[in-house]
Design an enzyme around this catalytic site. Sequence first.
Site, short mmCIF file in Angstrom:
data_model
loop_
_atom_site.label_atom_id
_atom_site.label_comp_id
_atom_site.label_asym_id
_atom_site.label_seq_id
_atom_site.Cartn_x
_atom_site.Cartn_y
_atom_site.Cartn_z
N TYR A 1 -10.27 -12.43 14.35
CA TYR A 1 -10.01 -12.64 12.93
C TYR A 1 -8.50 -12.64 12.69
O TYR A 1 -7.84 -11.61 12.76
CB TYR A 1 -10.65 -11.54 12.09
CG TYR A 1 -12.14 -11.43 12.22
CD1 TYR A 1 -12.92 -12.50 12.68
CD2 TYR A 1 -12.80 -10.26 11.88
CE1 TYR A 1 -14.29 -12.39 12.79
CE2 TYR A 1 -14.18 -10.14 11.98
CZ TYR A 1 -14.91 -11.20 12.44
OH TYR A 1 -16.28 -11.09 12.57
N HIS B 1 -18.61 -10.35 20.97
CA HIS B 1 -18.69 -11.24 19.81
C HIS B 1 -19.67 -12.38 20.05
O HIS B 1 -20.45 -12.75 19.16
CB HIS B 1 -17.29 -11.79 19.51
CG HIS B 1 -17.04 -12.05 18.07
ND1 HIS B 1 -15.78 -12.03 17.52
CD2 HIS B 1 -17.86 -12.35 17.05
CE1 HIS B 1 -15.84 -12.31 16.22
NE2 HIS B 1 -17.09 -12.51 15.92
N SER C 1 -22.80 -11.26 6.66
CA SER C 1 -23.10 -12.22 5.58
C SER C 1 -24.42 -11.91 4.88
O SER C 1 -25.23 -12.82 4.64
CB SER C 1 -23.12 -13.66 6.12
OG SER C 1 -21.86 -14.02 6.65
N LEU D 1 -24.94 -11.35 1.91
CA LEU D 1 -24.95 -11.95 0.57
C LEU D 1 -24.86 -13.48 0.64
O LEU D 1 -24.49 -14.13 -0.34
CB LEU D 1 -23.79 -11.40 -0.27
CG LEU D 1 -23.84 -9.88 -0.50
CD1 LEU D 1 -22.62 -9.42 -1.27
CD2 LEU D 1 -25.12 -9.47 -1.22
N GLY D 2 -25.18 -14.04 1.81
CA GLY D 2 -25.16 -15.49 1.94
C GLY D 2 -23.77 -16.07 1.71
O GLY D 2 -23.62 -17.11 1.09
N ARG D 3 -22.75 -15.38 2.24
CA ARG D 3 -21.35 -15.79 2.09
C ARG D 3 -20.99 -15.96 0.61
O ARG D 3 -20.25 -16.86 0.22
CB ARG D 3 -21.08 -17.08 2.86
CG ARG D 3 -21.49 -16.99 4.33
CD ARG D 3 -21.03 -18.16 5.14
NE ARG D 3 -21.62 -18.13 6.47
CZ ARG D 3 -21.19 -17.38 7.48
NH1 ARG D 3 -20.16 -16.59 7.31
NH2 ARG D 3 -21.79 -17.42 8.66
N GLY D 4 -21.52 -15.04 -0.20
CA GLY D 4 -21.20 -15.04 -1.62
C GLY D 4 -22.12 -15.89 -2.47
O GLY D 4 -22.12 -15.76 -3.70
N PHE D 5 -22.94 -16.73 -1.85
CA PHE D 5 -23.77 -17.65 -2.62
C PHE D 5 -24.88 -16.94 -3.39
O PHE D 5 -25.17 -17.28 -4.54
CB PHE D 5 -24.37 -18.71 -1.70
CG PHE D 5 -25.15 -19.77 -2.44
CD1 PHE D 5 -24.48 -20.80 -3.08
CD2 PHE D 5 -26.53 -19.73 -2.50
CE1 PHE D 5 -25.19 -21.77 -3.78
CE2 PHE D 5 -27.24 -20.70 -3.20
CZ PHE D 5 -26.57 -21.72 -3.84
#
Length: 327
Positions: free
Chosen positions: A59, A136, A215, A217-221
């Site tokens: 990252y 990873h 993820s 939260l669905g990458r914020g979606f």
Amino acid sequence: MRTTTVGRGGPEVGVIGLGCMGMTFSYDMETPRDDTTSISVIHQALDLGMTLIDTADAYGPYTNEDLVGRALAGGQRDRAVLATKVGLLADSVQAANPAGNSPGASRDGRPEHVRESIDGSLRRLGTDHVDLYQLHRVDPQVPLEETWGVMAETVAAGKARHIGLSEVTAEEIRRAQAIHPVTSVQSELSLWTRDALAQVLPYCQQQGIAFLPFSPLGRGFLVGRFSSFDDLPQDDFRRGLPRFQQDALRANLAIVGRVRQVADRVGATPAQVALAWVLAQGEHVVPIPGTKTPRYLADNAGAAGIQLSREDLAELDALPAPEGARY
């Protein structure tokens, strides 16, 4: 926050952790980094009991570990269960696909790379050990047994307390277990990504292995943050993901609407409902939603206190599959 353990033999953690990738990498890269706020978010997470702090050498590259290291300096390190990762070559992980699932993202599971990388991670993190060191991605060019054997060496040397895997099959977990215990498996899991429910999560539960959903939260979606493709920042890797393309995104808004209906009924936010569903998937399931915003962090932490009824869970289980692949 209520707690669990990272698998049967791992450390105690809050049931919700913190993913730090977005603080330096991949999301909304047009907005200048605000390291001061990010560090305060990490401190606030610890105050809220979100003690599992997750990063990786890829990252940035490297900048995320450096940021987390600065955040945990000055006596904060003992409050955190610190996790990082190895196995993706940082210079090949493009912002268009930071998950490392594209053909252009190189993986390196060679023993010499792991030995060199753990020392670099410890230096950047400002610590003499990490609590969880994760592979990873499995390198298809190197037998998993070789990579996992040198991961086990980091435990023997005191540089890692536990080791885990990311984005693997149940068979790969079995192969690793034959060499050294697997403490955790990290993979994507959310209301619109349920692949792990078929085999990997049941196997982890059977074996007492923690499952760390990224993820969630669905990458914020899933929280209703995006209603069209144009809502995505210009320099944001989600613009390259199939589920966020305009036609797919428009169809997927139906999922968000159903999550919001449940949230309104139980007196919670959509983010809290999405996380509560993930938490309901098992005792040692510890989601690691990422955020660099104090308000969203507090919202995520509140999910630990949400108890969904059988009817609520059944309604969420029945949500349609999303339009578009993950990557």
